[in-house]
Each structure stands twice: as structure tokens, then as C-alpha cells.
Design an enzyme around this catalytic site. Structure first.
Site, PDB file in Angstrom:
ATOM      1  N   ASP A 193      -7.360   4.678   5.210  1.00  0.00           N
ATOM      2  CA  ASP A 193      -7.810   5.801   4.534  1.00  0.00           C
ATOM      3  C   ASP A 193      -9.481   5.207   4.072  1.00  0.00           C
ATOM      4  O   ASP A 193      -9.481   4.072   4.014  1.00  0.00           O
ATOM      5  CB  ASP A 193      -7.017   5.969   3.283  1.00  0.00           C
ATOM      6  CG  ASP A 193      -5.851   6.485   3.250  1.00  0.00           C
ATOM      7  OD1 ASP A 193      -5.749   7.047   4.241  1.00  0.00           O
ATOM      8  OD2 ASP A 193      -5.083   6.529   2.411  1.00  0.00           O
TER       9      ASP A 193
HETATM   10  N1  URA Z   1      -1.049   4.076   3.391  1.00  0.00           N
HETATM   11  C1  URA Z   1      -2.073   4.889   2.930  1.00  0.00           C
HETATM   12  O1  URA Z   1      -1.816   5.422   1.973  1.00  0.00           O
HETATM   13  N2  URA Z   1      -3.442   4.691   3.006  1.00  0.00           N
HETATM   14  C2  URA Z   1      -3.750   3.733   4.046  1.00  0.00           C
HETATM   15  O2  URA Z   1      -4.946   3.694   4.220  1.00  0.00           O
HETATM   16  C3  URA Z   1      -2.843   3.179   4.904  1.00  0.00           C
HETATM   17  C4  URA Z   1      -1.400   3.374   4.679  1.00  0.00           C
END
Ligand code: URA
Length: 234
Positions: free
Chosen positions: A104
Site C-alpha cells: 500500500d
Molecule cells: N497488507 C496490507 O494491509 N497492506 C500492505 O501494504 C500489505 C499487506
């Protein structure tokens, strides 16, 4: 065997046009002989090609470990936000690496980049069953019962999360490690929310046996070593 211009544009930052110019200026040698044409064939496993007297190390693919900072999208381009490929050093940009999977925008940590589509495909394949390990800071302390809830897998309206591991820091239960074998959208955050905690900070620290090199500052990257490639079975 490869054409000389393809060989040099794969392995260096020279474009094919620039290679033509170099050859014209007699700046390129193959096994010690000045190359007269860009369409001569070169054996990438045996021949020694030099540009201005410096030997070129031939390689087509590149494998990079990035310590992703917050604020960057796991993409190669975007109209609004910075993308992780903006962080690729100038001398490696011609390889055109792309991110392997996604983190993310607000997640930090281990992200691999490559220009090898097969590596990307295999590493991401569910068959590979590679655990990804995340460090998370929560808005509330994790509880012992959460461990069993993670281990049982979780039902969401759009998917069923496979069993995951939750480890709670004994000194500070707001700090946890989560290991998941999939990579569904916001998966760690959603699994934590399901047990009533919000993730305030998230960082990926390992992909299977490959650990994030903690000497890499946020935003820094380096090539994977041969030992790290072997850890990933490549
Ligand atoms: N899980 C999440 O919530 N975000 C990420 O970036 C990776 C795994």
C-alpha cells in the site's frame, strides 16, 4: 548469440542509436578486435565486449531490493503520486524494472523490483506459498485470543483469508508481527480490523526466507546478492 547493438543496449545505459555512434568511433571491441558493425553476433556467455577499454558485464535481468518509503505507489507510473520506480538509480533505469507485487501507499519495507517477468510470475504464484512477514503497530493491544483467530483463517465478503500467524511483542502488545501467504488488497489491515484493531504503521520485513536488509535506509535499494537469489529458489 545476440547482435552487438542489442547486447550493449541490454547491458548498459546506451541506446541502440548511441551504440551505433560508439561503433562508428571505434570505441567498441569484441575479444580485442575493433567492431566495425552493430549487427555482428556476440556470444553473451563467452565474448568480451569493451566500450572505451572497459569490459561490459552482460546481463539482461535485474533484481532489486527496495526499502519502500511511505507515500510511494507500487507502480511504474501515476499522474498524481510518486511511484517506486522513481527511486531506481539513474544507471539502472534502462533495465526498466517494475515492482513484484504491491505494498500500500502508506506501507513501508521490503519490495522487490525486476524486469524479469518469469521471476515476478513465479514469486507471486500461490503455488510458491511464500509467507510475507509484516511488522505492525496497532491502536490497541493485541490479545492472546487473536492468535487463534488469525490461525483459523478469516472470512471476508470478497475472499477467505488463509490461516495466518500473529506474534505479539511480549513487552508491548500494540506491536505485532503478521505472516500471510497471500497478498489480497489491504489484507493485513483488514485482518487486524476484523479482531478490532486498526493498523497505525505497517512494514514488510521478509518475503519467505528473504529478509529486508535493515542497512537500507527508507527509499534506498540495492541488487539482490547471489545468496539471496538462491534463497528465493532462483
Ligand atoms: N497488507 C496490507 O494491509 N497492506 C500492505 O501494504 C500489505 C499487506
Amino acid at each position: 548469440m545476440l547482435r552487438l547493438d542489442k547486447y550493449l543496449s541490454d547491458a548498459t545505459s546506451y541506446s541502440r542509436r548511441e551504440v551505433r555512434g560508439l561503433v562508428k568511433c571505434k570505441a567498441v571491441t569484441v575479444n580485442g578486435t575493433v567492431a566495425r558493425d552493430v549487427d555482428i553476433k556476440v556470444d553473451e556467455t563467452q565474448d568480451t565486449v569493451c566500450v572505451n577499454g572497459t569490459a561490459v558485464v552482460y546481463r539482461k535481468f535485474i533484481y532489486l531490493m527496495l526499502n519502500k518509503p511511505q507515500g510511494y505507489l507500487s507502480a511504474t507510473e501515476d499522474d498524481r503520486d510518486p511511484v517506486v520506480t522513481d527511486l531506481v538509480p539513474e544507471e539502472l533505469k534502462h533495465f526498466a524494472p517494475f515492482p513484484v507485487g504491491r505494498l500500500d501507499k502508506d506501507t513501508e519495507g521490503l519490495l522487490l523490483l525486476t524486469n524479469d517477468g518469469q521471476f515476478d510470475h513465479e514469486l507471486m504464484s500461490p503455488r510458491k506459498n511464500l509467507y510475507k512477514r509484516y511488522y505492525a503497530e496497532l491502536d490497541k493491544p493485541a490479545e492472546k485470543e487473536d492468535i487463534a483467530l488469525f490461525a483459523a483463517g478469516m472470512e471476508f465478503k470478497d475472499f477467505t483469508a488463509k490461516p495466518a500467524r500473529l506474534e505479539i511483542d511480549p513487552d508491548d502488545p500494540q506491536k505485532v508481527y503478521v505472516e500471510i501467504s497471500e497478498g489480497k488488497y489491504h489484507q493485513v489491515k483488514r485482518m487486524c480490523e476484523k479482531v478490532g484493531k486498526n493498523v497505525l504503521f505497517l512494514k514488510r520485513v521478509a518475503i519467505g526466507p528473504l529478509q529486508l536488509d535493515e542497512r537500507l535506509g527508507c527509499g534506498q535499494m540495492r541488487e539482490l546478492t547471489a545468496a539471496e537469489m538462491a534463497l528465493l529458489g532462483w
